[in-house]
Design a protein around this motif. Structure first.
Motif, short mmCIF file in Angstrom:
data_model
loop_
_atom_site.label_atom_id
_atom_site.label_comp_id
_atom_site.label_asym_id
_atom_site.label_seq_id
_atom_site.Cartn_x
_atom_site.Cartn_y
_atom_site.Cartn_z
N GLU A 301 0.83 -1.20 0.00
CA GLU A 301 0.00 0.00 0.00
C GLU A 301 0.86 1.25 0.00
OE1 GLU A 301 -4.02 1.64 2.26
OE2 GLU A 301 -3.30 -0.40 2.57
N LYS A 302 1.92 1.24 0.78
CA LYS A 302 2.82 2.38 0.81
C LYS A 302 3.48 2.58 -0.56
CE LYS A 302 5.60 2.45 4.29
NZ LYS A 302 6.77 2.12 5.15
N ALA A 305 0.96 4.04 -2.99
CA ALA A 305 0.67 5.44 -2.66
C ALA A 305 1.79 6.36 -3.13
CB ALA A 305 0.48 5.58 -1.15
N ALA A 308 1.68 8.33 -6.47
CA ALA A 308 0.99 9.63 -6.51
C ALA A 308 0.18 9.79 -7.80
CB ALA A 308 2.00 10.77 -6.37
N LYS A 344 -7.85 0.19 -4.05
CA LYS A 344 -7.85 1.50 -3.42
C LYS A 344 -7.17 2.56 -4.27
CE LYS A 344 -7.43 -0.64 1.18
NZ LYS A 344 -6.59 -0.71 2.41
N PHE A 345 -6.49 2.12 -5.35
CA PHE A 345 -5.67 3.05 -6.13
C PHE A 345 -6.10 3.03 -7.60
CE2 PHE A 345 -3.22 1.68 -2.49
CZ PHE A 345 -2.69 2.87 -2.01
#
Length: 406
Positions: A301-302, A305, A308, A344-345
């Motif tokens: 997840e990191k 993220a 961007a 989620k992305f």
């Protein structure tokens, strides 16, 4: 001076894990058309694998016709040549020939013969410069299928397939030279030439009978240029004037680092002058997470993220992500867990590689890629393991026919 635009391996209709590539193709083809117009090219050569499958969708065919229309508008006087590759339905490129000719498009799906001899009217095209004078000729040869190759005698040493391909090119060049004399001659080819770097998982070794590569010396030294298709990495092979233009867009994760685009070639009075690879901008990013190595599941997840990515990005522009994770021990439900994270992305996950630490006491075995094995060798081994005897010549001929029909 004659200026050519050499392109290949469009693979129209291709998908990546079910995701359409049409938006990428349209963006790349728009750049191709703009390049042809900007450089005022005298010919556009598409060296095979126009489509991704033998049964292209209506959308893929429409995209081809749209592109040909726009190319003709951008380059009203240029010679436009389409050559069939191993992915292409040769008959579908041959069938609309009369309509193509109305638009000045030359489509060559198969080797054409008249009375047993190569039909030069189907394969030999003049290339005219800006003044209208013929400055070179194009000998347009598609992917060589089994029926196109002369039959080798028992006295032939080495690969009969490579011998057949060499004989086909020798016959074609000799026939062309008898008609055009010493004028600059441009050749095409859709095959794997020895020394070319292939992309794992994206290209098949395609010569008949499991022989996958022909030496570059099948092309005569006096050829002004050889426009190749099949390998997706832009590269020269053997000498400066024998080149693959490469694919338009990445076709697999192994191609993320390639400079996809097209090649501009200039011919002078004495033949080959220069070649310039022009890279295209990608309309859709292809990302590997992490850039190298593998990431812990807890850090996925990191890592996503950190990309961007704008959450408002339209679906067709969302990047394709190739994820490599490392785990130690059993991981039930891993794929579902990763899918939940990726949702989620604004990304499209298209490949997942799982790496496990190697045990210290595990034997060290050098891995062998399937691409390093010849299909014919695998067939021989499987046949002998099943029947206890080596395959006869009749079995090998049947294998050749099936490999050709694939």
């Amino acid at each position: 001076m004659i200026r050519l635009l050499h392109t290949a391996d469009w693979h129209l209709g291709a998908a990546l894990q079910g995701w359409s590539r049409e938006a990428e193709h349209r963006a790349a083809l728009a750049q191709l058309i703009a390049l042809a117009k900007d450089r005022d090219v005298d010919a556009v050569i598409v060296a095979g694998d126009i489509f991704d499958s033998l049964n292209p969708s209506a959308e893929a065919q429409r995209l081809l016709y749209d592109t040909l229309r726009d190319l003709r508008a951008a380059c009203p006087r240029a010679t436009l040549a389409l050559l069939a590759g191993n992915h292409d339905p040769a008959g579908r490129l041959e069938a609309p020939r009369a309509l193509f000719e109305l638009a000045g498009v030359h489509s060559v799906g198969v080797i054409a013969r008249q009375g047993g001899a190569l039909d030069l009217d189907a394969h030999l095209l003049p290339i005219r410069d800006s003044s209208g004078a013929v400055g070179a000729y194009l000998l347009a040869l598609p992917y060589p299928r089994a029926a196109d190759l002369p039959v080798a005698g028992a006295e032939v040493a080495g690969s009969t397939v490579v011998w057949g391909v060499r004989a086909l090119y020798r016959e074609a060049v000799e026939a062309a030279r008898a008609r055009i004399g010493s004028a600059p001659l441009v050749l095409t080819g859709h095959l794997h030439v020895a020394g070319g770097l292939e992309s794992e998982g994206a290209e098949r070794r395609i010569l008949v009978g499991g022989e996958h590569a022909a030496p570059p010396d099948i092309f005569p030294e006096d050829a002004a240029y050889v426009a190749l298709g099949h390998l997706h990495r832009p590269q020269k092979v053997g000498r400066e004037s024998i080149r693959y233009s490469g694919a338009l867009i990445p076709m697999s994760k192994t191609e993320i680092g390639y400079s996809h685009g097209a090649t501009i070639v200039e011919l002078g009075e004495r033949g080959f002058a220069s070649a310039e690879h022009v890279a295209f901008e990608r309309s859709v990013a292809h990302l590997r997470v992490p850039a190298q190595g593998a990431i812990d599941v807890a850090d996925i997840e990191k890592g996503l993220a950190a990309l961007a990515i704008d959450p408002q990005m339209p679906d067709s522009a969302r990047p394709f992500v190739h994820l490599a994770v490392k785990i130690d021990g059993p991981a039930p439900g891993l794929k579902s867990e990763i899918d939940a994270i990726c949702e989620k992305f604004p990304i499209r996950l298209v490949s997942l590689a799982v790496e496990r630490p190697q045990r210290a006491d595990a034997p060290q075995v050098a891995p062998m890629r399937l691409a390093e094995r010849k299909p014919l060798d695998l067939f021989r081994e499987a046949f002998e393991a099943t029947h206890g005897v080596a395959p006869a010549e009749e079995h090998l001929r049947c294998f050749d026919r099936l490999a050709e029909e694939e």
